[in-house]
Design an enzyme around this catalytic site. Structure first.
Site, PDB file in Angstrom:
ATOM      1  N   SER A 249      65.904  50.094  20.814  1.00 19.02           N
ATOM      2  CA  SER A 249      66.395  48.899  21.502  1.00 19.02           C
ATOM      3  C   SER A 249      67.603  48.339  20.746  1.00 19.02           C
ATOM      4  O   SER A 249      68.015  48.880  19.711  1.00 19.02           O
ATOM      5  CB  SER A 249      65.289  47.835  21.568  1.00 19.02           C
ATOM      6  OG  SER A 249      64.958  47.387  20.257  1.00 19.02           O
ATOM      7  N   LYS A 250      68.136  47.245  21.261  1.00 17.34           N
ATOM      8  CA  LYS A 250      69.318  46.649  20.639  1.00 17.34           C
ATOM      9  C   LYS A 250      69.054  46.198  19.211  1.00 17.34           C
ATOM     10  O   LYS A 250      69.952  46.199  18.368  1.00 17.34           O
ATOM     11  CB  LYS A 250      69.815  45.471  21.476  1.00 17.34           C
ATOM     12  CG  LYS A 250      70.539  45.889  22.752  1.00 17.34           C
ATOM     13  CD  LYS A 250      71.199  44.712  23.431  1.00 17.34           C
ATOM     14  CE  LYS A 250      72.004  45.173  24.646  1.00 17.34           C
ATOM     15  NZ  LYS A 250      72.692  44.040  25.307  1.00 17.34           N
TER      16      LYS A 250
END
Length: 487
Positions: A249-250
């Site tokens: 994920s980010k």
């Protein structure tokens, strides 16, 4: 099937290309280049509802930035563009009609509301969700005002088996598959139909794609069989996880490839780093150029296990690539970032910029630091430094001793025969001894006077770049500042 390796990268423009998506493109490109084959880019833009403006441009920009050139496509002004599925709709509609005529597909007239009711009932009964095949064997008479979809007739019994280069033989039970949609009511195909038609027509020899598509492969194998096509060789690439082994994920650094470009990562770093997400040359080699990767790339060295995306490793690798750049090339790449952070730098000539950047090259991990941390370099370009006079008075100093140290330093620097790093250092180290100061005490005071900061690149290298005139001018200004302080 052609004997030539032909692979494709087929992104959907429903978002900007993230690292997993680009890793898939890279592995296909490396495989094609290793075998002197063809790399084709095909934009799968049939999901019009989820189309993101600018996504296609970002995808192509990312490929070009990383040096992943493609080999064919619609030609315009002597340049190959990618294929767009939205420009090939008649091919998919014709394929759907052919499947209906051969008894492998049928029109479904069920409304969205009915399908939602069926799913809700299945969920309530704790049954697997999926289409209940109401229209599978009905007479093909369209109710008024209803535009049907086209569904594939999945075999109700038996199994579907295929071979995956990375995972070996894979078998799925047909009873677990529902009759999936081939053609939507708006006339656009689903991924399942469009990619089969295109891969066959474009003579794709190998399909390398993300592991998430593994469960769709039995549908595709059945479609190939129904259409009388020979399927390609499949290789489903391992997942990419964060260092904590959770979904990437980010927060792990998984952002658009364009953001990595904007942050100042080098394209050769990204190619090197991404190539190691699931593939390896050996057990130890990490830094390698793209030619080395191409020369040694093979499907057999792709791992089955998930790859770990480590942003700290990426930063380390990028710093290594930056340090290895010749100064002229580093200057070319760094200058736009430098001027974005310190606009005044644009007024200086290239030789001066090279002198400044030579001091920074060993310290930065990303070119974007030159833009985002202007304090690294701005004192090289400002005529007048802004700092508090009290910052000149270091540990063990008084206002008077600070002034005396600065005045003595100024005198030494003005009388030097040459303003070289060695000459300055030797003279000022001797001065520190004469003043009964530790070198660090004197140099700390001089650093603030010359740069306006307590932290900077090495002092004497900095002074050499600034030159005698600017350095002594700043020392005179610092001496004047001491008179603002109480004695």
């Amino acid at each position: 099937m052609t004997d030539t390796v032909r692979v494709r990268y087929a992104p959907s423009p429903t978002g900007y290309p993230h690292v997993g998506n680009i890793r898939t493109a890279l592995f296909n490109w490396l495989f094609a280049r290793h075998h002197s084959g063809k790399f084709i880019v095909r934009i799968e833009d049939t999901d019009q509802a989820r189309y993101v403006p600018g996504a296609v441009e970002a995808i192509l920009d990312g490929l070009c930035w990383l040096g992943m050139d493609w080999d064919e496509g619609p030609e315009r002004d002597g340049v190959y563009g990618p294929y767009f599925q939205s420009q090939r709709l008649e091919k998919y509609r014709a394929a759907a009609e052919k499947l209906i005529e051969s008894g492998h597909a049928y029109r479904c007239y069920c409304s969205l509301e009915r399908l939602e009711d069926v799913r809700a009932a299945q969920t309530a009964a704790k049954q697997p969700t999926g289409y209940d095949r109401k229209c599978r064997d009905r007479c093909d008479i369209s109710p008024a005002g209803v535009t049907p979809v086209v569904r594939f007739k999945v075999p109700l019994t038996g199994t579907t088996t295929f071979y995956d280069v990375i995972r070996g033989e894979v078998t799925f039970d047909n009873s677990l598959l529902d009759d999936f949609v081939l053609l939507k009511s708006d006339g656009f195909p689903t991924y399942h139909l469009a990619n089969i038609v295109d891969d066959h027509e474009m003579k794709i020899s190998h399909v390398m794609r993300a592991e998430e598509w593994l469960s769709s492969t039995p549908k595709h194998i059945q479609l190939y069989k129904a259409m009388g096509y020979e399927p390609p060789v499949y290789a489903h690439l391992p997942m990419i996880l964060g260092p904590d082994r959770s979904k990437l994920s980010k927060r792990h650094g998984a952002v658009s490839i364009i953001e990595y470009k904007d942050q100042g990562y080098l394209p050769e770093t990204m190619v090197n780093f991404l190539s190691l997400l699931g593939w390896s040359l050996d057990a130890t080699t990490e830094i390698m150029n793209v030619k080395t990767v191409i020369d040694n790339f093979s499907l057999e060295r792709i791992s089955k296990t998930a790859a770990i995306f480590n942003i700290e490793k990426l930063d380390w690798m990028n710093g290594s690539y930056i340090r290895a750049l010749p100064l002229d090339e580093f200057t070319d790449r760094a200058q736009p970032f430098l001027e974005a952070g310190v606009p005044e730098a644009a007024a200086y000539d290239r030789e001066y910029l090279k002198g400044v950047l030579a001091l920074i090259q060993e310290r930065v991990k990303k070119l974007g630091e030159l833009r985002d941390q202007p304090e690294l370099t701005r004192f090289f370009f400002y005529e007048n430094l802004e700092y508090h006079a009290v910052d000149l008075v270091g540990k063990g100093f008084t206002t008077i001793s600070t002034r005396q140290a600065l005045e003595s330093s100024l005198e030494r620097l003005l009388t030097l025969d040459s303003f070289t790093i060695d000459a300055m250092e030797n003279s000022l180290r001797a001065l520190a001894e004469e003043l009964r100061l530790k070198p660090g005490q004197l140099f700390g005071c001089l650093r603030v006077a010359v740069t306006g900061q307590t932290v900077s690149p090495p002092l004497f290298q900095t002074m050499a770049v600034l030159g005698r005139e600017r350095t002594t001018k700043r020392l005179k200004s610092a001496i004047a500042k001491t008179y603002e302080l109480p004695e």
